[in-house]
Design a protein around this motif. Sequence first.
Motif, short mmCIF file in Angstrom:
data_model
loop_
_atom_site.label_atom_id
_atom_site.label_comp_id
_atom_site.label_asym_id
_atom_site.label_seq_id
_atom_site.Cartn_x
_atom_site.Cartn_y
_atom_site.Cartn_z
N UNK A 18 0.82 -1.21 0.00
CA UNK A 18 0.00 0.00 0.00
C UNK A 18 0.85 1.26 0.00
N UNK A 19 2.19 1.11 0.07
CA UNK A 19 3.10 2.26 0.13
C UNK A 19 2.74 3.16 1.31
N UNK A 20 2.43 2.54 2.43
CA UNK A 20 2.06 3.32 3.62
C UNK A 20 3.23 3.43 4.58
N UNK A 21 3.93 2.33 4.78
CA UNK A 21 5.03 2.32 5.75
C UNK A 21 6.34 2.06 5.03
N UNK A 66 3.81 13.55 6.43
CA UNK A 66 4.03 12.13 6.64
C UNK A 66 2.75 11.44 7.03
N UNK A 67 2.64 10.17 6.73
CA UNK A 67 1.45 9.41 7.11
C UNK A 67 1.34 9.29 8.62
N UNK A 120 3.50 -2.72 18.70
CA UNK A 120 2.06 -2.73 18.42
C UNK A 120 1.77 -2.08 17.08
N UNK A 121 2.45 -0.99 16.79
CA UNK A 121 2.25 -0.31 15.50
C UNK A 121 2.60 -1.26 14.35
N UNK A 122 3.73 -1.94 14.45
CA UNK A 122 4.14 -2.84 13.38
C UNK A 122 3.16 -4.00 13.22
N UNK A 123 2.67 -4.54 14.33
CA UNK A 123 1.77 -5.68 14.24
C UNK A 123 0.42 -5.28 13.66
N UNK A 124 0.02 -4.03 13.84
CA UNK A 124 -1.27 -3.58 13.31
C UNK A 124 -1.18 -3.14 11.85
N UNK A 125 -0.12 -2.42 11.52
CA UNK A 125 0.00 -1.87 10.16
C UNK A 125 0.51 -2.92 9.19
N UNK A 126 1.48 -3.73 9.62
CA UNK A 126 2.05 -4.76 8.75
C UNK A 126 1.99 -6.10 9.49
#
Length: 953
Positions: free
Chosen positions: A299-302, A439-440, A479-485
Amino acid sequence: TTGPPSSPTTGPPSSTTTTTTGPPSSTTSTTTSPPLSTISTVSSPPVSTTAPTPTPSKPPTSTTTTMVPPSSTTRTTLATTTSVPGTPTPTTTTASTSLTPIINTQTPMPPTSEEQSNFLSLPSVSTSPASTTTSGTTATESFTTTSGTTSSSFTTITATTTTIVSEFIPTGSTSTSGPNATSSSVTTAGSESWWLCNCTKVICIEDNIVQVIPVICDPPPKPTCANGLSPVQVIDEDGCCWHWECDCYCTGWGDPHYMTFDGLYYSYQGNCTYVLVEEIHKNVDNFGVYIDNYHCDARDVVSCPRTLIVRHETQEVRIATVKPNTLQVEVTVNKQQVALPYKKFGLSVYESGINRVVEIPELKVNVTYNGLSFSIRMPYSLFGNNTHGQCGTCNNNTADDCMLPNGNIAENCETMADHWQVVDPSKPQCSPGLSPTKGPSTTPAGPCKESSLCELLFGSVFEPCHAFVRPEKYYAACVFDSCVLPNLDLECSSLQIYAATCADQSVCIDWRNHTNGVCSYKCPANKEYRACGPAKEMTCSSSHQNETSTPQVEGCFCPNGTMLYDSAVDVCVKTCGCVGVDKIPREFGEEFTVDCKDCICLEGGNGIVCKPHECATQDKISCDGEGFYAVNEVNSEDSCCPIVTCKCNTSLCTAKVPKCALGFEVHSHIPSGQCCPVYQCVPKGVCVHQNAEFLPNSSVFVDKCQDCFCTNEVNVSSQLNIISCEHIPCNVHCQAGYELQPVKGECCGTCVQTKCIIHATNTTDLILSPGEFKNDPYDNCTIYSCVNIHNQLISSTSEITCPAFNEESCKPGTITFLPNGCCRTCAPLDSPTPCSVRQRKDFIVYKGCRSVDRVVMTECEGTCGTFSLYSAEANSMEHSCSCCRESSTSVREVELKCPFGHSISHKYIYVESCSCQDTECSSSQSTELQNTEENDNESTLNRIKRAISFTSK
């Protein structure tokens, strides 16, 4: 004196007022600290002591103590002066030191015996005490020195309550600086000073009066670093005392998350190349650390880190990730791939556990990267208040960490990070001159259930580290990594960087075994995994190294009982012998062959000594014969010594391959001991028809009227398989009156009518050939006939009309049918008896034997019509002759009795019927008469035909 940022206290050494300077965002205040104005005796640990002018009768009994800022080592310098008769009143001498931090965490060591001998052993100087006096708290000792023809006297005054080694420096020595160096001058002018050993300073007062000033170090209080890490001990510039400093330590991991030098946490998802750290004021030529990020999800988000770049003077080191989201990296220097360890121009790159490390010893800079995370460690003494970039400003104050390139402070570090783009030719969309895009969001779009891996950070696995490094920021990143990716297992990077930070604080966390294999790490077969191993593994060349004293890192290490042979040779050995290009450990004295050289492992020198391998002599081989040639082959017993063998190359053969007839193929075989093949044509085992080959059991088309196939049977003469054919089934039966006749161009004939078929009354059909007549089976008066007119069959039916017949005029028993079976006739009453069967009974006698009874026997008897008349039509006589004869007979058998009493069987002919039968009329007339008879017969036939009335159907 300015201390580290944790307690930047500034104040003059002799002042009782301390000015405390806080972070840039705090206000400046002046406070009076009671300890800084304490008047104490010499027995107290003073900072600097000023003795009032002593009198001969009463030595000085009090001192004034001034405290330096608490962040630095409390240094006590004892300056004691005593007046000597004839000398002016001395002035107060205070030793103070400016704190310039040095990255050296070792406590100053006392001088060696050799160093002390440099101070105490003066071969050309003799000393003799003049007088020694001790009173109160001071002692005066006088010396007379003689050097050549020059004589000097010195008085050394020391404080008795402090242990001081009183030494002197003779006239004639040179002046040097440093606490462990000797310093003296040719003349002992007032206020001249020099350092003795053990951080002891000597000051010349006047008239051969010197002050001995020892430096006494008190441990400073341990400050708290804003980044949450433990401070480090740093030796002062003079090497006597130490102070605390907070190292500049910046990390980044995941997609990606940053921890600035001062411990400020933020996430930033840009996909350009950015400045992590550069100097604000350029003190080092071309120094900087940069990160190349890329979008690591569909998704080119992170973003994720791809390449870490370190620049120093003429070199640019790039540590690039080989495979995304893995610990596989490669190192290039100035765009050329290099092998590790690499060391050149004051920069070294080596492997340390799972990390690749770039070190610049002169700057005490340590940069690591492993594909998922990076860390940058720099000394505060060299880079404090002089860094900017995405890692922020290193000053132990998070307020200015989000500094923009123009010096302004951004609202948040996510905005700041976007401004630190650098020119990257591979990313034309990125440029420092472009307006940064917002930034996102670093917050997941919606609620999600975080990975259970993140909970490990607060669990018992990492609990030993909680007191040293708080896990909250790493938990937020996890937590951020597990939710976004959720599918990239980037949570492992948060656990890994937290464990690495804990190891940096000397807390070892073995965590990977608690992740159910999600964050597993596999080592090569010759290594074993350790959560905490030495940052620089012990090798044969550094076997004296104490691994426990080095920083601990995660990675693959040699098993217990072995060590790494060399940092450049990744081979684990039990004993430090030799390792050659084959990467096989050898013991001293071991002989081996490698690269076709006979080698031996020797202790000392280059280790491995080789000489060319010697090969055994072999017999000369001649490769005669067509197609053979000589070739060198690997010897299975000695791979270094090839053997000559004869090889066959059929392209050298002159025999041509023959062309075989259809149904045959070329077979070749090589006779034993020869190279070239012998050719012959052999049958293929097929059938051949019309220049085509057919495999056995396959259909073969010969013509459309036959079903043919190729058999496995072989024709002996042709050696080809035989083709078997069968005519296709045809209808060969035709109904009565039809005949099977062939049809041109067809496989089967057709039934063609060749006879007339007459449907008679009360009987089966009658079949008549053309020209044939036949009576009705039940009516002799009906005659059927068949004629063929122009290939068309025509059947006809005729009825016979009989003349009137009167039975009364017939002799009884003489009524019969005419030969046509239709009309009756009889013998008139006056006519002879007609031809008929007459029975009689009689005995049969044969060869003397006779039937027992009379046997019924029959015979023909009667008259038949015989005439001779003239035919006017034929103009001749017509004759008709007939006689009464048997028309049918049978053979019967009768038993005869013989005279001798025996019986025999005897057969005889029994007349069943009699009829008048035409017979040849015998005549004595000439041939003309015969012709006349033939004509008469024909005339009679014509008369019969005229008597028949034809009725056509």
